[in-house]
Write a protein that holds these residues in place. Structure first.
Motif, PDB file in Angstrom:
ATOM      1  N   UNK A 179       8.294  -3.373 -16.099  1.00 22.46           N
ATOM      2  CA  UNK A 179       8.663  -4.071 -14.864  1.00 22.46           C
ATOM      3  C   UNK A 179       7.466  -4.841 -14.300  1.00 22.46           C
ATOM      4  N   UNK A 180       7.758  -5.875 -13.562  1.00 27.71           N
ATOM      5  CA  UNK A 180       6.736  -6.576 -12.799  1.00 27.71           C
ATOM      6  C   UNK A 180       6.895  -6.169 -11.341  1.00 27.71           C
ATOM      7  N   UNK A 181       5.846  -5.567 -10.792  1.00 28.84           N
ATOM      8  CA  UNK A 181       5.945  -4.921  -9.493  1.00 28.84           C
ATOM      9  C   UNK A 181       4.890  -5.463  -8.546  1.00 28.84           C
ATOM     10  N   UNK A 182       5.308  -5.796  -7.334  1.00 31.02           N
ATOM     11  CA  UNK A 182       4.386  -6.166  -6.265  1.00 31.02           C
ATOM     12  C   UNK A 182       4.029  -4.910  -5.484  1.00 31.02           C
ATOM     13  N   UNK A 183       2.740  -4.614  -5.378  1.00 24.87           N
ATOM     14  CA  UNK A 183       2.262  -3.500  -4.560  1.00 24.87           C
ATOM     15  C   UNK A 183       1.426  -4.083  -3.434  1.00 24.87           C
ATOM     16  N   UNK A 184       1.920  -4.014  -2.218  1.00 22.14           N
ATOM     17  CA  UNK A 184       1.134  -4.481  -1.076  1.00 22.14           C
ATOM     18  C   UNK A 184       0.245  -3.336  -0.605  1.00 22.14           C
ATOM     19  N   UNK A 185      -0.934  -3.698  -0.086  1.00 19.25           N
ATOM     20  CA  UNK A 185      -1.901  -2.666   0.281  1.00 19.25           C
ATOM     21  C   UNK A 185      -2.535  -2.024  -0.930  1.00 19.25           C
ATOM     22  N   UNK A 186      -2.759  -2.811  -1.965  1.00 20.85           N
ATOM     23  CA  UNK A 186      -3.244  -2.257  -3.244  1.00 20.85           C
ATOM     24  C   UNK A 186      -4.706  -1.825  -3.191  1.00 20.85           C
ATOM     25  N   UNK A 187      -5.455  -2.261  -2.183  1.00 27.39           N
ATOM     26  CA  UNK A 187      -6.819  -1.772  -2.004  1.00 27.39           C
ATOM     27  C   UNK A 187      -6.855  -0.598  -1.037  1.00 27.39           C
ATOM     28  N   UNK A 188      -5.692  -0.169  -0.598  1.00 32.23           N
ATOM     29  CA  UNK A 188      -5.593   0.987   0.275  1.00 32.23           C
ATOM     30  C   UNK A 188      -5.608   2.283  -0.508  1.00 32.23           C
ATOM     31  N   UNK A 189      -5.593   3.377   0.202  1.00 35.48           N
ATOM     32  CA  UNK A 189      -5.700   4.714  -0.383  1.00 35.48           C
ATOM     33  C   UNK A 189      -4.559   4.997  -1.369  1.00 35.48           C
ATOM     34  N   UNK A 190      -3.337   4.978  -0.879  1.00 39.68           N
ATOM     35  CA  UNK A 190      -2.189   5.251  -1.746  1.00 39.68           C
ATOM     36  C   UNK A 190      -1.942   4.081  -2.684  1.00 39.68           C
ATOM     37  N   UNK A 191      -2.127   2.863  -2.187  1.00 33.88           N
ATOM     38  CA  UNK A 191      -1.857   1.667  -2.980  1.00 33.88           C
ATOM     39  C   UNK A 191      -2.678   1.593  -4.248  1.00 33.88           C
ATOM     40  N   UNK A 192      -3.955   1.991  -4.171  1.00 32.81           N
ATOM     41  CA  UNK A 192      -4.794   1.970  -5.370  1.00 32.81           C
ATOM     42  C   UNK A 192      -4.293   2.954  -6.413  1.00 32.81           C
ATOM     43  N   UNK A 193      -3.990   4.183  -5.987  1.00 28.06           N
ATOM     44  CA  UNK A 193      -3.525   5.193  -6.940  1.00 28.06           C
ATOM     45  C   UNK A 193      -2.175   4.821  -7.535  1.00 28.06           C
ATOM     46  N   UNK A 194      -1.280   4.255  -6.717  1.00 27.92           N
ATOM     47  CA  UNK A 194       0.013   3.834  -7.244  1.00 27.92           C
ATOM     48  C   UNK A 194      -0.156   2.710  -8.258  1.00 27.92           C
TER      49      UNK A 194
END
Length: 353
Positions: free
Chosen positions: A1-16
């Protein structure tokens, strides 16, 4: 899948983002890299994803050198023109919106920031999904929405009409907005109420970092409500495992929906709310003892009254997530704090004393 993760430099966003990349998904991560807390921590998280930026040279877009399937874009979700462009240029299969202005106490001091990021920003994400036919959306809500509710454990079917902070009110508004778009445009939408997430790379304004920093630097820690508090502390790895299951299983309409007795967590639309917690509330003083154990140092405690906007206890009922998606939190507090302390000392170049 191609997925947009907003807040990717955030705590949960990085791990996700890292979890999705490691299993082979294509991830576009966006973050505005604001200075709510130390930007160097956010840059360190991006480095874990293979994107190396300098604080004074924050590029607007950067390919990862570690994951060929990751692209980072510096963007603010409240900028509707930029967000529309990102959606237009990508054919996303799914979106996970984690970007938000966080922090209960900070929302009392800076209310406009919360509305701009958490309400206007989320509207832009919803509009992106609507206009570019993205049918799989999950978004971050919060245990804070339970507000004055004293019945525990907190169930997603409980009323959440009495928030005690503007932060909580913005998260409640996200749930209502998400349902509206699920109903009007058929977007499969899942809201996720996080319960006190902790672990390596956590935010500096949260208890583990505040306590650890104070203890190691011989400052007293602030213990609110004289320590008579408990939280459903949840390790970040367990949170991410739950999020991945949600992304892989988009919400659908519920056979249990009753328009004459409506429950807020289900709908005739493709909409669902979940709690993600550890399902085991821990007393604040026990949490502090665990940090002391792994730091091998006792804290100097400053006992204080309850703060405005705070709640005495949180306790997540995660039965729906277990039943629907086989969610199983597996990291206990001792293991989680050990991992956090190890990371903290490495990141801040501290040695055992």
């Amino acid at each position: 899948m191609k997925i947009l993760v907003t807040g990717s430099a955030g705590f949960i966003g990085m791990f996700l983002s890292k979890k999705l990349l490691e299993r082979g998904d294509i991830v576009v991560g966006i973050d505005n890299l604001n200075d709510y807390y130390d930007v160097n921590l956010k840059l360190g998280r991006l480095k874990e994803l293979g994107v190396e930026l300098e604080n004074e040279h924050l590029d607007s877009s950067k390919e990862s050198v570690k994951f060929e399937n990751f692209t980072f874009i510096k963007a603010d979700i409240s900028d509707n023109v930029h967000i529309d462009k990102i959606f237009k240029e990508n054919n996303f299969d799914a979106v996970c919106n984690l970007a938000a202005q966080a922090g209960v106490r900070y929302s009392i001091e800076n209310p406009h920031t919360y509305v701009q990021s958490n309400v206007v920003g989320f509207l832009n994400i919803l509009e992106g999904c609507r206009n570019y036919n993205v049918k799989n959306l999950c978004f971050a809500s919060s245990s804070s929405v339970y507000g004055l509710n004293k019945t525990q454990p907190f169930k997603t079917s409980d009323s959440t009409d009495h928030p005690v902070s503007l932060y909580a009110a913005t998260k409640k508004s996200n749930e209502l907005m998400g349902h509206t778009y699920a109903h009007l445009y058929g977007i499969h939408t899942t809201g996720v109420r996080f319960f006190t997430v902790y672990g390596p790379w956590g935010r500096p304004d949260m208890a583990p970092m505040l306590f650890t920093d104070a203890i190691l630097n011989n400052r007293p820690i602030k213990v609110f409500n004289n320590g008579n508090m408990s939280r459903d502390f949840t390790y970040v790895g367990d949170i991410v495992n739950g999020l991945v299951k949600i992304i892989d299983n988009p919400a659908s309409s519920s056979n249990s929906w009753d328009a004459n007795n409506p429950s807020p967590d289900i709908s005739s639309a493709n909409y669902k709310l979940y709690n993600i917690g550890n399902n085991k509330p821990i007393k604040l003083l026990d949490f502090i003892k665990t940090i002391e154990k792994h730091l091998k140092k006792e804290a100097d405690k400053e006992m204080l009254p309850m703060q405005d906007g705070d709640v005495e206890s949180t306790f997540a009922d995660v039965d729906d997530l277990i039943l629907d998606l086989n969610y199983q939190p597996s990291v206990n507090l001792d293991e989680g704090i050990e991992a956090f302390v190890k990371w903290y000392k490495e990141f801040y170049k501290m040695q055992d004393k």
